[in-house]
Design a protein around this motif. Sequence first.
Motif, PDB file in Angstrom:
ATOM      1  N   THR A 144       0.819  -1.220   0.000  1.00 16.33           N
ATOM      2  CA  THR A 144       0.000   0.000   0.000  1.00 16.33           C
ATOM      3  C   THR A 144       0.852   1.270   0.000  1.00 16.33           C
ATOM      4  N   GLY A 145       2.160   1.092  -0.029  1.00 17.53           N
ATOM      5  CA  GLY A 145       3.080   2.220  -0.001  1.00 17.53           C
ATOM      6  C   GLY A 145       4.465   1.712   0.359  1.00 17.53           C
ATOM      7  N   PRO A 146       5.451   2.573   0.415  1.00 22.38           N
ATOM      8  CA  PRO A 146       6.826   2.127   0.677  1.00 22.38           C
ATOM      9  C   PRO A 146       7.028   1.508   2.056  1.00 22.38           C
ATOM     10  N   ASP A 147       6.180   1.868   3.022  1.00 21.54           N
ATOM     11  CA  ASP A 147       6.330   1.324   4.369  1.00 21.54           C
ATOM     12  C   ASP A 147       5.820  -0.118   4.498  1.00 21.54           C
ATOM     13  N   SER A 148       5.225  -0.628   3.414  1.00 21.21           N
ATOM     14  CA  SER A 148       4.711  -2.010   3.452  1.00 21.21           C
ATOM     15  C   SER A 148       5.567  -2.953   2.613  1.00 21.21           C
ATOM     16  N   ASN A 169      16.574   4.223   2.032  1.00 18.95           N
ATOM     17  CA  ASN A 169      15.499   4.592   2.952  1.00 18.95           C
ATOM     18  C   ASN A 169      14.540   3.460   3.306  1.00 18.95           C
ATOM     19  N   TYR A 170      14.549   2.371   2.511  1.00 20.29           N
ATOM     20  CA  TYR A 170      13.634   1.250   2.782  1.00 20.29           C
ATOM     21  C   TYR A 170      14.406  -0.066   2.717  1.00 20.29           C
ATOM     22  N   PRO A 171      15.409  -0.217   3.591  1.00 19.16           N
ATOM     23  CA  PRO A 171      16.280  -1.399   3.532  1.00 19.16           C
ATOM     24  C   PRO A 171      15.550  -2.699   3.833  1.00 19.16           C
ATOM     25  N   GLN A 172      14.338  -2.613   4.387  1.00 22.73           N
ATOM     26  CA  GLN A 172      13.584  -3.826   4.674  1.00 22.73           C
ATOM     27  C   GLN A 172      13.076  -4.499   3.397  1.00 22.73           C
ATOM     28  N   ALA A 173      13.066  -3.755   2.302  1.00 21.24           N
ATOM     29  CA  ALA A 173      12.668  -4.324   1.011  1.00 21.24           C
ATOM     30  C   ALA A 173      13.826  -5.123   0.422  1.00 21.24           C
ATOM     31  N   GLN A 174      13.497  -6.129  -0.373  1.00 18.21           N
ATOM     32  CA  GLN A 174      14.510  -6.921  -1.079  1.00 18.21           C
ATOM     33  C   GLN A 174      14.676  -6.329  -2.479  1.00 18.21           C
ATOM     34  N   LEU A 175      15.606  -5.392  -2.593  1.00 17.88           N
ATOM     35  CA  LEU A 175      15.801  -4.688  -3.862  1.00 17.88           C
ATOM     36  C   LEU A 175      16.515  -5.571  -4.877  1.00 17.88           C
ATOM     37  N   GLN A 176      15.959  -5.621  -6.080  1.00 20.24           N
ATOM     38  CA  GLN A 176      16.611  -6.283  -7.204  1.00 20.24           C
ATOM     39  C   GLN A 176      16.684  -5.283  -8.353  1.00 20.24           C
ATOM     40  N   THR A 177      17.822  -5.212  -9.015  1.00 21.42           N
ATOM     41  CA  THR A 177      17.983  -4.234 -10.085  1.00 21.42           C
ATOM     42  C   THR A 177      18.297  -4.917 -11.410  1.00 21.42           C
ATOM     43  N   TYR A 178      17.675  -4.394 -12.466  1.00 19.53           N
ATOM     44  CA  TYR A 178      17.918  -4.858 -13.830  1.00 19.53           C
ATOM     45  C   TYR A 178      18.376  -3.669 -14.672  1.00 19.53           C
ATOM     46  N   VAL A 217       0.040   2.051  -7.083  1.00 23.56           N
ATOM     47  CA  VAL A 217      -0.339   2.186  -5.675  1.00 23.56           C
ATOM     48  C   VAL A 217      -0.833   3.605  -5.397  1.00 23.56           C
ATOM     49  N   ASN A 218      -0.337   4.565  -6.169  1.00 21.79           N
ATOM     50  CA  ASN A 218      -0.749   5.975  -6.065  1.00 21.79           C
ATOM     51  C   ASN A 218      -0.416   6.583  -4.708  1.00 21.79           C
ATOM     52  N   LYS A 219       0.798   6.302  -4.232  1.00 23.61           N
ATOM     53  CA  LYS A 219       1.302   6.926  -3.001  1.00 23.61           C
ATOM     54  C   LYS A 219       2.714   7.460  -3.273  1.00 23.61           C
ATOM     55  N   PRO A 220       2.835   8.530  -4.069  1.00 22.06           N
ATOM     56  CA  PRO A 220       4.171   9.068  -4.383  1.00 22.06           C
ATOM     57  C   PRO A 220       4.918   9.440  -3.114  1.00 22.06           C
ATOM     58  N   PHE A 221       6.222   9.110  -3.077  1.00 24.01           N
ATOM     59  CA  PHE A 221       6.987   9.381  -1.857  1.00 24.01           C
ATOM     60  C   PHE A 221       8.301  10.109  -2.121  1.00 24.01           C
ATOM     61  N   THR A 222       8.450  10.681  -3.293  1.00 26.70           N
ATOM     62  CA  THR A 222       9.596  11.562  -3.578  1.00 26.70           C
ATOM     63  C   THR A 222       9.157  12.646  -4.554  1.00 26.70           C
ATOM     64  N   THR A 223      10.034  13.595  -4.764  1.00 31.69           N
ATOM     65  CA  THR A 223       9.851  14.580  -5.832  1.00 31.69           C
ATOM     66  C   THR A 223      11.063  14.483  -6.756  1.00 31.69           C
ATOM     67  N   GLU A 224      10.820  14.186  -8.021  1.00 33.53           N
ATOM     68  CA  GLU A 224      11.897  14.021  -8.991  1.00 33.53           C
ATOM     69  C   GLU A 224      11.768  15.081 -10.078  1.00 33.53           C
ATOM     70  N   LYS A 225      12.832  15.860 -10.243  1.00 33.70           N
ATOM     71  CA  LYS A 225      12.859  16.885 -11.288  1.00 33.70           C
ATOM     72  C   LYS A 225      13.604  16.353 -12.501  1.00 33.70           C
ATOM     73  N   TYR A 226      12.879  16.184 -13.606  1.00 33.14           N
ATOM     74  CA  TYR A 226      13.504  15.688 -14.832  1.00 33.14           C
ATOM     75  C   TYR A 226      14.215  16.831 -15.554  1.00 33.14           C
ATOM     76  N   GLY A 227      15.500  16.618 -15.851  1.00 32.52           N
ATOM     77  CA  GLY A 227      16.270  17.612 -16.583  1.00 32.52           C
ATOM     78  C   GLY A 227      16.809  17.049 -17.877  1.00 32.52           C
ATOM     79  N   ILE A 228      17.317  17.927 -18.727  1.00 33.41           N
ATOM     80  CA  ILE A 228      17.967  17.529 -19.972  1.00 33.41           C
ATOM     81  C   ILE A 228      19.477  17.563 -19.734  1.00 33.41           C
ATOM     82  N   GLY A 229      20.098  16.387 -19.779  1.00 33.63           N
ATOM     83  CA  GLY A 229      21.524  16.289 -19.501  1.00 33.63           C
ATOM     84  C   GLY A 229      22.372  16.797 -20.655  1.00 33.63           C
ATOM     85  N   LEU A 230      23.455  17.502 -20.323  1.00 34.29           N
ATOM     86  CA  LEU A 230      24.365  18.020 -21.345  1.00 34.29           C
ATOM     87  C   LEU A 230      25.769  18.121 -20.753  1.00 34.29           C
ATOM     88  N   LYS A 231      26.746  18.378 -21.609  1.00 37.11           N
ATOM     89  CA  LYS A 231      28.146  18.357 -21.178  1.00 37.11           C
ATOM     90  C   LYS A 231      28.417  19.410 -20.104  1.00 37.11           C
TER      91      LYS A 231
END
Length: 278
Positions: A144-148, A169-178, A217-231
């Motif tokens: 129901t959110g990151p705390d679950s 911030n949520y080490p109780q989760a079993q993170l897997q990355t691809y 789940v519709n429980k946003p828990f961060t704010t992410e600002k999308y930028g355009i990357g450049l040199k």
Amino acid sequence: MRINRAMRVGIGAAALALAATVTAGCGGGSDKSALENAQDGKLTIGIKFDQPGLGLRNTDGTYSGFDVDVAKYVADKLGVKPENLTFKESPSAQRETLIENGQVDLVVATYSINDKRKEKVDFGGPYYIAGQDLLVPTANTDITGPDSLAGKKVCSVKGSTPAQNIEKNYPQAQLQTYDTYSLCIEAMRSGAIDAVTTDNVILAGYAAQSPGTFKLVNKPFTTEKYGIGLKKGDSELRGKVNDAIQAMIDDGSWKAAQEKNFAGTGFAVPAPPTVDRY
């Protein structure tokens, strides 16, 4: 035939020259700046190839999504027509390297602005503000959110901000990355993963692609600002990119692009971000 010392030196010099040429050719980078490439009428822009609604390579070889529309708009303001754009796949963990090596001129790939990345690259924007959320199978009622997330297998992409956030911030989760979010989605489809986490607008695209299979789940828990990357250090390019983003917001193209790409996802178009002129 005997080879004298002078001939051996000449052959060795030729071999070194050939090796240097091959090495330079394999680098894939450009010696020209992004603005110089734009003046020549061509740009290479990094995008995601597997994010519906944002950056997607379609089966016919075309590209679609909000990031693609932003990239085309900015390129046009830099004097480059859509047919002269080259889109290059830019996985999350490779974005800084692609910019630093000159393999891309810009990156428009759900690229969250943060201080660590700004040590290596500069950003135009932000052009969008998102929030990290969770995508789960429709039948799931446990998450129901990151705390679950305790004991749950959560998937994100290597090198991404969402993955780092879960790990920290949520080490109780079993993170897997691809390498890509599409691999996370397929792992959840097969039952190997309990949830996929990244920004809500990305997850909404995947949910829309498989109606009835996944839900936000519709429980946003961060704010992410999308930028355009450049040199790093190219202040002239950053200024022009910021001008282009502001123009896209002001003339209605920004809103229209979102309405087109996120139709049916349940998202209302948010207020536009304030372009950062740092």
